[in-house]
Design a protein around this motif. Sequence first.
Motif, mmCIF file in Angstrom:
data_model
loop_
_atom_site.group_PDB
_atom_site.id
_atom_site.type_symbol
_atom_site.label_atom_id
_atom_site.label_comp_id
_atom_site.label_asym_id
_atom_site.label_seq_id
_atom_site.Cartn_x
_atom_site.Cartn_y
_atom_site.Cartn_z
ATOM 1 N N GLY A 165 0.837 -1.316 0.067
ATOM 2 C CA GLY A 165 0.029 -0.090 0.004
ATOM 3 C C GLY A 165 0.860 1.169 0.097
ATOM 4 N N MET A 166 0.331 2.274 0.780
ATOM 5 C CA MET A 166 0.924 3.673 0.874
ATOM 6 C C MET A 166 1.067 4.182 -0.689
ATOM 7 S SD MET A 166 1.357 4.631 4.035
ATOM 8 C CE MET A 166 1.155 3.542 5.505
ATOM 9 N N PHE A 167 0.248 3.882 -1.423
ATOM 10 C CA PHE A 167 0.081 4.507 -2.832
ATOM 11 C C PHE A 167 0.360 5.965 -3.015
ATOM 12 C CE2 PHE A 167 -2.201 0.270 -2.939
ATOM 13 C CZ PHE A 167 -1.122 -0.330 -3.559
ATOM 14 N N PRO A 168 -0.353 6.884 -2.185
ATOM 15 C CA PRO A 168 -0.181 8.398 -2.770
ATOM 16 C C PRO A 168 0.893 8.697 -2.341
ATOM 17 C CG PRO A 168 -2.187 7.769 -1.444
ATOM 18 C CD PRO A 168 -1.226 6.609 -1.208
ATOM 19 N N ALA A 169 1.663 9.821 -3.323
ATOM 20 C CA ALA A 169 2.771 10.393 -3.246
ATOM 21 C C ALA A 169 2.543 11.672 -3.949
ATOM 22 C CB ALA A 169 4.054 9.865 -3.486
ATOM 23 N N ALA A 170 3.627 12.733 -3.664
ATOM 24 C CA ALA A 170 3.500 14.267 -4.315
ATOM 25 C C ALA A 170 4.077 14.148 -5.778
ATOM 26 C CB ALA A 170 4.310 15.073 -3.532
ATOM 27 N N THR A 171 4.968 13.048 -6.216
ATOM 28 C CA THR A 171 5.297 13.063 -7.582
ATOM 29 C C THR A 171 5.159 11.721 -8.130
ATOM 30 O OG1 THR A 171 7.613 12.260 -6.966
ATOM 31 C CG2 THR A 171 7.168 14.664 -6.870
ATOM 32 N N VAL A 208 -2.383 -1.284 3.591
ATOM 33 C CA VAL A 208 -2.528 0.067 4.108
ATOM 34 C C VAL A 208 -2.406 1.002 3.153
ATOM 35 C CG1 VAL A 208 -2.106 1.387 5.992
ATOM 36 C CG2 VAL A 208 -1.964 -1.420 6.540
ATOM 37 N N CYS A 209 -3.148 1.776 2.619
ATOM 38 C CA CYS A 209 -3.514 2.298 1.495
ATOM 39 C C CYS A 209 -2.715 3.672 1.427
ATOM 40 C CB CYS A 209 -4.690 2.385 0.813
ATOM 41 S SG CYS A 209 -5.425 1.015 0.378
ATOM 42 N N GLY A 210 -2.468 4.270 2.433
ATOM 43 C CA GLY A 210 -1.788 5.474 2.447
ATOM 44 C C GLY A 210 -2.418 6.774 2.552
ATOM 45 N N LEU A 212 -4.790 -9.345 -3.079
ATOM 46 C CA LEU A 212 -4.579 -8.075 -2.397
ATOM 47 C C LEU A 212 -5.702 -7.860 -1.581
ATOM 48 C CD1 LEU A 212 -3.514 -5.695 -5.578
ATOM 49 C CD2 LEU A 212 -1.837 -7.270 -3.839
ATOM 50 N N GLY A 213 -5.525 -7.679 -0.291
ATOM 51 C CA GLY A 213 -6.334 -7.293 0.810
ATOM 52 C C GLY A 213 -6.598 -5.835 1.156
ATOM 53 N N ILE A 214 -7.446 -5.165 0.862
ATOM 54 C CA ILE A 214 -7.588 -3.787 1.087
ATOM 55 C C ILE A 214 -8.381 -3.389 2.656
ATOM 56 C CG2 ILE A 214 -8.621 -1.545 0.565
ATOM 57 C CD1 ILE A 214 -8.919 -2.495 -2.292
ATOM 58 N N GLU A 215 -7.484 -2.995 3.426
ATOM 59 C CA GLU A 215 -7.690 -2.995 4.865
ATOM 60 C C GLU A 215 -8.237 -1.544 4.917
ATOM 61 O OE1 GLU A 215 -6.635 -3.909 9.314
ATOM 62 O OE2 GLU A 215 -5.037 -3.776 7.860
ATOM 63 N N PRO A 216 -9.379 -1.117 5.220
ATOM 64 C CA PRO A 216 -9.831 0.260 5.583
ATOM 65 C C PRO A 216 -9.563 0.417 7.182
ATOM 66 C CG PRO A 216 -11.941 -1.273 5.768
ATOM 67 C CD PRO A 216 -10.758 -2.022 5.151
ATOM 68 N N SER A 262 -4.125 6.098 6.084
ATOM 69 C CA SER A 262 -4.984 5.654 4.933
ATOM 70 C C SER A 262 -6.083 6.455 4.539
ATOM 71 C CB SER A 262 -5.502 4.080 5.325
ATOM 72 O OG SER A 262 -6.285 3.803 3.898
ATOM 73 N N VAL A 263 -6.285 6.738 3.362
ATOM 74 C CA VAL A 263 -7.490 7.694 3.027
ATOM 75 C C VAL A 263 -8.567 6.507 2.858
ATOM 76 C CG1 VAL A 263 -6.298 9.474 2.310
ATOM 77 C CG2 VAL A 263 -6.772 7.757 0.534
ATOM 78 N N ILE A 264 -8.419 5.393 3.004
ATOM 79 C CA ILE A 264 -9.573 4.379 2.877
ATOM 80 C C ILE A 264 -10.047 4.126 4.182
ATOM 81 C CG2 ILE A 264 -10.311 2.106 1.663
ATOM 82 C CD1 ILE A 264 -9.461 4.354 -0.365
#
Length: 267
Positions: A64-70, A99-101, A133-137, A147-149
């Motif tokens: 996870g931890m997908f979002p980033a600035a660039t 853990v999506c970030g 892939l198990g998305i954990e809210p 996480s934003v989920i």
Amino acid sequence: MERLSLNQITTDNWNMREAVEGCARASIPWIALWRHKVQQAGLAESKRYVRDAGLRVSSLCRGGMFPAATKSERQARIDDNRRAVEEAAELGTDVLVLVCGPAPDRNIDDARKMVEEGIEQLVPYAVSCGVRLGIEPLHPMYAAERSVINTLSQASDIAERYAANQVGVVVDVFHVWWDPDLYRQIARANGRILGFHVSDWIVPTPDLLMGRGMMGDGVIDIRRIRKAVDSAGYTGPIEVEIFNRSIWDAPGDEVLALMKERYTQHV
């Protein structure tokens, strides 16, 4: 006890070998591994410890931890997730917990799009490795830093874009117990639940991160949630995942003994 799994973070003061040997002594058949613990011990050694103890790995945490600035940072996160998929496959589990970030700025909507895009990029590789892939809210209090989920509904919205054997959801009672739509969303996730985590919500909550309690020490109706998850087709391992300094500092064998007792009473 055939479904009981020690999530490795519950005995954080134990290294990989100590956690595996502790599970073997306590006759706990499953263990959920964390990547930083695997890295400390080494991937090959971690695999050997688990195999020699006769344990099974319920999941690997975390991707996870997908979002980033660039764009380059986002690609680096995808590359790391690919490594996490490889590690899960090597360790013998088919579940990578995501853990999506958080958002890299104030734009939470864009961050959620980055999560969706990151999962879309990761799925083909995970499928090729036999890993789901198990998305954990995570509870909304973690939206700014982890996480934003934040609801099971959000997680299912993403998971349902893929086959059930590719992407699913992870239900952690600490994160979802408060949701007024919880039981409808658990039923909606029928066939897509890839993991079930238990702990308890202590009142008053002593710390946002380190304040989870042992089952029975808080206000969550864990058994009701477990029955709903079972009814939604989940028959896999049940992980005890507790972030709590006092539990970490207690003797590990005592923690496992109490964990088994409370599992019987409350799960």
